[in-house]
Design a protein around this motif. Sequence first.
Motif, short mmCIF file in Angstrom:
data_model
loop_
_atom_site.label_atom_id
_atom_site.label_comp_id
_atom_site.label_asym_id
_atom_site.label_seq_id
_atom_site.Cartn_x
_atom_site.Cartn_y
_atom_site.Cartn_z
N ASP A 233 0.91 5.37 1.63
CA ASP A 233 -0.43 5.75 3.27
C ASP A 233 -1.04 7.27 2.49
OD1 ASP A 233 1.32 3.83 4.75
OD2 ASP A 233 2.87 5.04 4.95
N HIS B 249 5.04 0.24 -0.23
CA HIS B 249 5.82 -1.01 0.42
C HIS B 249 4.69 -1.90 1.47
CE1 HIS B 249 3.78 2.90 2.63
NE2 HIS B 249 4.08 1.92 4.12
N HIS C 181 1.23 -1.44 0.17
CA HIS C 181 -0.43 0.05 -0.26
C HIS C 181 0.99 1.65 0.40
CE1 HIS C 181 1.21 -0.63 4.50
NE2 HIS C 181 0.91 1.66 3.94
FE FE2 Z 1 2.41 1.66 5.40
#
Ligand code: FE2
Length: 359
Positions: free
Chosen positions: A229, A285, A227
């Motif tokens: 952030d 990540h 994903h």
């Molecule tokens: Fe994250």
Amino acid sequence: MAPVPSSPVNVGHIDDVQELRKFKPNTIPERFIRGVQERPTPTALISSSDLPTIDLSKLLKGNRDEILQLASACEEWGFFQVINHGIALNLLESIEGEAMEFFGLPLEEKQKYRMAPGTVQGYGQAFVFSEHQKLDWCNMFALGVIPDSIRNPLLWPKKPTNFSNTVEIYSKEARKLCQNLLKYIALGLGLNEDVFEKAFGVAVQAIRMNYYPPCSRPDLVLGLSPHSDGSALTVLQQGKGNSVGLQILKDDKWVPVQPLPNALVINIGDTMEVVTNGRYKSVEHRAVTHKQTDRLSIVTFYAPSYDIELGPMPEFVDKNNPCKYRRYSHGEYSKHYVTNKLQGKKTLEFAKISTKNSY
Ligand SMILES: [Fe+2]
Ligand SMILES: COC(=O)C(/C=C/C1=C(C)CCCC1(C)C)=C/O[C@H]1C=C(C)C(=O)O1
Ligand SMILES: O=C(O)CCC(=O)C(=O)O
């Protein structure tokens, strides 16, 4: 309160991975087994020692070189480690201790703070919206911290007794760190130092603790799905002495991040990608697990106020860099983010526009 899905979601049965590990140490239920493409593969030869380290104490002295290093870390990696970050080492130890104590409590105690299906706060697995979705080998505990409107006091644990107070103190320090970093990120982009503070309003802040128990088949599961952030900046503390678990996608290869003792990992979130019109990217990540060792991460998300309207800043848009993202309110984005599963950079498609004729 933070936006939540408006209709009930059927997530099916979600095994608690710590309980699985305790009572069926060699069993991996089907829902945790990833498709072949998704499974962790041996990582890239590129060394995470190449991941830039930024010294906040140098930034605070106005060191031009360090500001340039920071700008290059944001542009080339979207991730860096920060040292001399100003958060007392005993506070890092305290929050880690409290988090470990919390995850070590009996399940029924933790379930007093259960995450309702389809929501992101409390104890459980976030970002699960269907009974068919693959699950992460992770137990999470998350809280909205600022503003008061996203706090759910019923989810702030009474046990361990110092947990909630430590989260408050730690969150204040993490907030200062984000504010300081955003100042120097602005300077590195040739902007006024207070540009992001002004643009983001009273920033939303949340904390998430991720606990990854050992797994008998780390080759089959993921600790945390890939994903980016949805924040502006994220601060990640990895447990002292923990094994490597965080991996970032660089040039299409998963690169492990080797924790530096007492450093914090910072990453650029989707908001910064949008406001810089893609000059700084929120990098995908994920986390992987280990056969013998557990791992903890403590993550602070720092994001614009929900009523803030965002879009690429004019400084980053011209004929050669057409506008890549539409304008939207962060509240809308937040609702979109928390009502979709983690799926690489797909969530940011919400804001992407076609680059033809768009500046
Ligand atoms: Fe994250
Ligand atoms: C992987 O990212 C997240 O889990 C996450 C969640 C943040 C939140 C909470 C844990 C509780 C309160 C609501 C909030 C959505 C802030 C990332 O945070 C980013 C994502 C958005 C959108 C955001 O504002 O911060
Ligand atoms: O545990 C990790 O290292 C990754 C955590 C993370 O990416 C997150 O919580 O958003």
